[in-house]
Enzyme design. Sequence first.
Site, short mmCIF file in Angstrom:
data_model
loop_
_atom_site.label_atom_id
_atom_site.label_comp_id
_atom_site.label_asym_id
_atom_site.label_seq_id
_atom_site.Cartn_x
_atom_site.Cartn_y
_atom_site.Cartn_z
CB THR A 187 -0.90 0.01 1.25
OG1 THR A 187 -1.56 1.28 1.38
CG2 THR A 187 -0.11 -0.23 2.52
CG ASP A 188 -1.19 4.88 -1.04
OD1 ASP A 188 -1.71 4.31 -0.05
OD2 ASP A 188 -1.83 5.64 -1.80
CD GLU A 189 -3.34 3.51 4.40
OE1 GLU A 189 -3.20 3.64 5.64
OE2 GLU A 189 -4.37 3.08 3.86
CE1 TYR A 192 -2.92 -2.50 5.94
CE2 TYR A 192 -3.13 -0.16 5.46
CZ TYR A 192 -3.05 -1.47 5.03
OH TYR A 192 -3.07 -1.74 3.68
CE LYS A 214 0.32 -4.76 3.16
NZ LYS A 214 0.11 -6.16 2.65
#
Length: 324
Positions: A127-129, A151, A155
């Site tokens: 994810t970009d997060e 989260y 990741k």
Amino acid sequence: MKVLVTGGAGFIGSAFVRGVLTDTLPGLEGAHVTVVDKLTYAGSLANLAPVATSGRLDVVPGDVCDPALVEAVMRRHEGVVHFAAESHVDRSIRAAAEFAMTNVVGTQVLLDAALRHGVERFVHVSTDEVYGSIPSGSWTESSPVAPNSPYAATKAGADLLALSYHRTHGLPVTVTRCANNYGPYQHPEKLIPRFVTNLLEGRTVPLYGDGSQVRDWIHVDDHCRATALVLERGKPGEVYHVGGGQELTNRELTGLLLRACGADWDRVVQVEDRKGHDRRYALDDSRLRDELGYRPEVDFAGGLAATVRWYRDNPGWWRPLVID
């Protein structure tokens, strides 16, 4: 080709499986798919109903943290696409332990088994997060990870672990980091389906803070096409960004959803902002475009209209899942 898809009964994973089994994803025509999914609240066999009778599909209920199960299913597969993850930021803020187990330990279990069985391609979907927040410009694949939520931190840890297996063991791992996904079969804990289903039911919708958080949006089918390209031709040991090219503030997106559902701003309730809420995400996906020829195919306006229409036409799927 035989492909093991973890989290294949979830939102993005099931879209990928449906794409493979309807022969709409590049390089995977005729492929056989084995789905491993824990079938938590966010995963359902109903998401695979359109392809449930395919002779090219096997479904194995189970946890990627279970070494014996993973060992049993990994053999005889040339490729792995690892979607399985706990993914809801709010849930990670309340209780992070399950995120650490599934996202980090589960990834390690899969990598070990893939190494033992000589898997030819392993795509770890992220994810970009993991980058945190960026006020202007866009992240490149060489940007440092700086996650702000539990989260995102799990990741990022899984990404680094996956890449280390290439550098240490030569396992042919690639990592994809994608923008915000939308489309059918997305659990109504996420922004677009939550707002749509609430509005269709005559309920209010919660807007975090002032709604100025910026996100880039991509249709799930485009994400799956990009993932297939990386599985087929991505360079091992590399990260590929998957962008959508549609930046919106949450307030702008809320306005679009209100119009699509025939509702007014009096249905919006401004709520306290999320802890550590990232202000803006943005990915430079030129590597994917230049090296692998990726281009998004789903126009945002059309894709959003089709998504709203899907939820309107399928209340039997989402009503049992609606959250307060």
